[in-house]
Design an enzyme around this catalytic site. Structure first.
Site, PDB file in Angstrom:
ATOM      1  N   CYS A  33       0.839  -1.204   0.000  1.00 23.67           N
ATOM      2  CA  CYS A  33       0.000   0.000   0.000  1.00 23.67           C
ATOM      3  C   CYS A  33       0.873   1.254   0.000  1.00 23.67           C
ATOM      4  O   CYS A  33       1.479   1.587   1.013  1.00 23.67           O
ATOM      5  CB  CYS A  33      -0.935  -0.065   1.205  1.00 23.67           C
ATOM      6  SG  CYS A  33      -1.671   1.493   1.690  1.00 23.67           S
ATOM      7  N   CYS A  36      -0.005   4.029   2.526  1.00 22.34           N
ATOM      8  CA  CYS A  36       0.367   3.641   3.893  1.00 22.34           C
ATOM      9  C   CYS A  36       1.810   4.067   4.188  1.00 22.34           C
ATOM     10  O   CYS A  36       2.128   4.573   5.266  1.00 22.34           O
ATOM     11  CB  CYS A  36       0.262   2.131   4.081  1.00 22.34           C
ATOM     12  SG  CYS A  36      -1.407   1.489   3.882  1.00 22.34           S
TER      13      CYS A  36
END
Lengths: 109, 324
Positions: A33, A36
């Site tokens: 991700c 993230c």
């Protein structure tokens, strides 16, 4: 590591969240991700700057699917604030430091 | 020399392929550029830009095996930093292009003095993905509605997903999501795709992907998470229900040009108009250049953005030589 970010797992989650005296911001994340990764340095700064008032912990949803499923995480990054072991606030999506701090301000006292 | 008084030679706003290529070139020209990268988000409006939400980039030359989009952008960034570009993970909130040196604000736009001043400005704020603009879509964001397939596809294992759109981005997301989903339904408002031939071939050959043509999403259904969609056929106006727990939208982009309204010339669709002065990337304001998707709604590739970023850096360097 008083100033850092602790790592939670399916096994340690309940014990660590339950034992915390201050609110805990849990960052649900995964390796794949991109957004993230962008907020990790921001969370590290927040943890260092507000040590003693708030804890920051991260949980890898890929390795720890049970906790992620229990809290119905369907999008990452998701940040959930826990107090006395209970989820009290949820934030979805990566955000800049100013916006994160603004949303967290009521829990950092 | 990092600054000239407190006025920067070049301020680059945006950090996708265009902005970071402009940073590499202007840093190598000893102009010590300041890059305002933007702020983290789960949309393409973030440092690194649209490629931060992609997986394999297969058409960027130099990577015969392909490269991950976020990795490519981290590499661009590292290369810019290596030559002395100053990268700030902040978002510009206001610009004043009425007189030189130009002002750029970060944070509170109402302070009398700008945060930074620059002799030249390179605008590379890019474009961001459009959403459907439905109230229930906003409400269920993060509860089945996602802006980032690479982030959230994992949560839809063995579930039924809808992808809206008919271009390369939509097909790329649909194909990626078949790694997790039981089925992916592509809802498209026309009866044929805009996507490139190679992506069309891959999508039609994928047994998990089916197509709903001539249709648009009318509403998203679900109390606490997505349970289905109402889909309207644009030819018959008939509304049908599709069962799905996930919704991913890839219906196109809008340029990030709000910051420049009333100051830089734009087309009706908001894209900046370039080639107005000295250099192909010049805008209507002297010393202000634009590159990448913010001024290109035709090609919109990482490689074309990078190419125009290089051009903007060269245009800015020449402009500084002639005007300082």
């Amino acid at each position: 590591m008083a100033d850092g970010i602790s790592t939670l797992t399916d096994t340690t989650f309940d014990e660590e969240i339950g034992a915390a005296g201050e609110p805990v911001v849990v960052d649900f994340w995964a390796e794949w991700c991109g957004p993230c990764k962008m907020i990790t340095p921001i969370l590290e700064e927040i943890a260092a700057e507000h040590a003693g008032k708030v804890k920051v912990a991260k949980l890898n949803v890929d390795d720890n699917p049970n906790v992620a499923r229990r809290f119905e995480v369907m999008s990452i990054p998701t940040l959930i604030v826990f107090r006395d072991g209970q989820p009290i606030h949820r934030m979805i999506g990566a955000k800049g430091k100013g916006q994160l701090l603004q949303e967290l301000s009521e829990f950092i006292v | 020399m990092a600054v000239n008084g407190d006025v920067r030679n070049v301020i680059i706003i945006g950090s996708g392929p265009a902005g970071l290529t402009a940073a590499i070139y202007s840093a190598r020209a000893n102009l010590a550029p300041l890059v305002l990268e933007g702020e983290p988000s789960s949309t393409s409006d973030q440092p690194g830009g649209q490629l931060m939400l992609t997986t394999d980039v297969e058409n960027y030359p130099g990577f015969p095996q392909g490269i991950l989009g976020p990795q490519l952008m981290l590499d661009f960034r590292e290369q810019a930093a290596r030559f002395g570009a100053e990268l700030q993970t902040v978002k510009a909130s206001k610009v004043d292009l009425s007189s030189r040196p130009y002002g750029v604000w970060v944070g509170d736009p109402n302070t009398p003095e700008p945060t930074y001043r620059g002799d030249t400005i390179i605008v590379s704020t890019g474009a961001q993905a459009l959403m459907l603009d439905l109230p229930n879509e906003q409400r269920l964001l993060g509860y089945g509605v996602s802006t980032c397939a690479t982030c959230d596809g994992f949560f839809f294992r063995d579930q039924d997903i809808v992808v809206v759109g008919g271009g390369d981005s939509a097909l790329e997301e649909a194909i990626f999501l078949t790694k997790f989903a039981r089925s992916v339904t592509l809802v498209h408002r026309r009866d044929q795709l805009r996507a490139s031939k190679i992506m069309q071939d891959r999508a039609t050959a994928n047994p998990k992907i089916r197509f709903v043509w001539n249709s648009v999403v009318h509403d998203v259904i679900g109390d606490s998470k997505v349970e289905g969609l109402h889909v309207r056929n644009v030819l018959t106006d008939e509304v049908t229900t599709l069962d799905a727990t996930g919704l991913f939208v890839a219906i196109g982009h809008v340029p990030n040009t709000d910051l420049f309204k009333g100051q830089l010339d734009m087309e009706d669709n908001g894209y900046l108009i370039t080639g107005q002065g000295e250099g192909a990337t010049s805008t209507n304001v002297e010393g202000v250049f634009a590159c990448g998707d913010v001024q290109d709604h035709v090609y919109r590739q990482a490689i074309t953005a990078a190419g125009s970023g290089c051009m903007a850096a060269i245009d800015a360097e020449r402009w500084l030589e002639h005007h300082s």
